[in-house]
Scaffold this motif. Structure first.
Motif, PDB file in Angstrom:
ATOM      1  N   TYR A 243       0.590  -1.267  -0.419  1.00 45.69           N
ATOM      2  CA  TYR A 243       0.253   0.496  -0.138  1.00 45.69           C
ATOM      3  C   TYR A 243       0.868   1.131  -0.551  1.00 45.69           C
ATOM      4  N   ASN A 247       1.147   3.906  -3.169  1.00 44.46           N
ATOM      5  CA  ASN A 247       1.033   5.331  -3.250  1.00 44.46           C
ATOM      6  C   ASN A 247       2.066   6.289  -3.271  1.00 44.46           C
ATOM      7  N   VAL A 270      -0.633  13.874  -2.324  1.00 44.59           N
ATOM      8  CA  VAL A 270      -0.688  12.376  -1.390  1.00 44.59           C
ATOM      9  C   VAL A 270       0.158  12.832   0.004  1.00 44.59           C
ATOM     10  N   PHE A 275      -1.441   9.742   2.892  1.00 42.81           N
ATOM     11  CA  PHE A 275      -1.776   8.091   2.614  1.00 42.81           C
ATOM     12  C   PHE A 275      -0.687   7.901   2.338  1.00 42.81           C
TER      13      PHE A 275
END
Length: 414
Positions: A243, A247, A270, A275
């Motif tokens: 993840y 990102n 981001v 994130f």
């Protein structure tokens, strides 16, 4: 400063101002990026991460200046003391120190100073220890007994770092030692043998990854390492473990050519959308890509490349083998950390936490890097007038033990 250099019998003209200039630029850029990445996030000391990093830079410059004036031969003579002290601290951290952070025992909390990561300084210790050892046994560096001695001396430190757990720092230290062994003049038979073994080892690794249930892989690696490898090879099935990297790639791609600009507060960022975790350290390259774009990213890579090039030039013109080994050891760590940090952020490599030299936030990494630069400056101060006075002649060549010939190192730095 010039008077101090003359008093120490150093040549003031040999002080590598180009290296200092590149280090200064990289740190200025690093401070700007850390400030943008953290935006007034406070530490447990009541300071922002940027303020803490700024204090680290100032302290690092002072330490760098002091180390640059200490004869590296004297530091090598104290190698056994550094080695035992480092081993004692790492053992204390693993077996006695009661506190862990985020499931790892990598840091010692010092009241009023924050956290210290001993493994960062172990890198410098190993470079000094093995620079002296390899120079002493240079003519026998290809002897299996000498190589076993090097391995046995490196093993306790590497194992203690590995079980913290800290695989990336372990690999960084191991890479520096391997580079030093090569530069010390190990036989090409060993080099060819190691290179030839990489292919079957890679095939074996892929077999373990794609084996049903991954029984062998799980026996060799810790659960979190297996999950990260699976996230790299099977991102759809193990999306939770990749993840962060996804990102990061999204952030870098969103920066496009010129980036969104430092300190931007746009909601589509981001970074601002939270994130990313630890974007000021392990994923600092995501911030670079998003805010400075492709152009800015290439500029920083070029700047780090110029810094590394100066490290190689210092190694090329070192006055003896000890100085050359110190220079390539420090250079090897900078190269490895840069490659891995950017590789992880761009999903080229499996996820592993490692700081980008002088760019990522982290006082221990920062001070360790400044100590390395201080050693490089001292090696440069004691070089000959374009020659290698204590090596074999003035050609930049080094004896190859198995052939009776000479191997030229770093010809591209002439």
């Amino acid at each position: 400063m010039i008077q101090i250099l003359k008093r120490l019998n150093y040549k003031p003209g040999n002080y590598n101002l180009k290296l200092l200039f590149y280090v200064a630029l990289v740190n200025i850029v690093g401070l700007m990026i850390v400030r943008s990445a953290t935006m007034n996030v406070e530490t447990d000391m009541g300071l922002t991460i940027f303020q803490k990093q700024l204090i680290g830079v100032i302290g690092g410059v002072v330490i760098m200046g002091i180390v640059s004036l200490i004869d590296y031969h004297q530091l090598i003579k104290l190698g056994p003391i550094w080695y035992v002290l480092s081993l004692a601290v790492l053992s204390y951290l693993k077996f006695i120190y009661p506190r862990d952070i985020n499931g790892a025992k990598r840091w010692i909390v010092i009241k009023g100073l924050g956290t210290v990561q001993p493994s960062e300084f172990t890198k410098i210790v190993l470079i000094l220890v093995f620079a002296g050892l390899m120079a002493r046994f240079q003519k026998r560096i290809s002897d299996i007994r000498i190589l076993l001695l090097i391995a046995l001396l490196a093993l306790p430190q590497l194992v203690l770092i590995l079980v913290e757990p800290d695989l990336s720092t372990t690999m960084s230290c191991a890479f520096a030692v391997v580079v030093m062994i090569f530069v010390a003049g190990i036989s090409y038979k060993w080099v060819i043998g190691v290179m030839a073994s990489i292919v079957p080892l890679a095939i074996m690794f892929l077999y373990m990854v794609y084996q049903p249930e991954q029984i062998l892989l799980k026996k060799l690696l810790a659960p979190h390492q297996v999950n990260r490898i699976n996230g790299f090879f099977f991102p759809e099935e193990y999306s939770a473990y990749v993840y962060q990297q996804m990102n990061s790639v999204m952030a870098i791609a969103s920066g496009k050519l010129q980036g969104k600009g430092l300190y931007n507060a746009s909601f589509d960022s981001v970074k601002n959308g939270n994130f990313l975790v630890e974007e000021q350290c392990d994923f600092i390259w995501a911030v670079v890509g998003e805010e400075l774009g492709f152009v800015g990213s290439c500029g920083i890579i070029l700047l780090i490349g110029l810094l590394i090039f100066q490290c190689l030039r210092i190694a090329r013109y070192a006055s003896d083998l000890e100085g050359r080994l110190i220079a390539v050891g420090v250079c090897g760590i900078f190269m490895f950390q840069t490659f891995v940090n950017i590789g992880v952020a761009t999903l080229v490599l499996p996820n592993t936490g490692i700081p980008l030299p002088f760019i990522s936030a982290g006082i221990s990494s920062l001070l360790s890097s400044f100590i390395g630069i201080g050693l490089l400056l001292n090696v440069s101060l004691q070089r000959g007038d374009g020659d290698i006075s204590r090596m074999e002649g003035n050609t930049g060549l080094i004896h190859s033990p198995d052939r009776g010939t000479k191997r030229k190192l770093f010809p591209f730095t002439d």
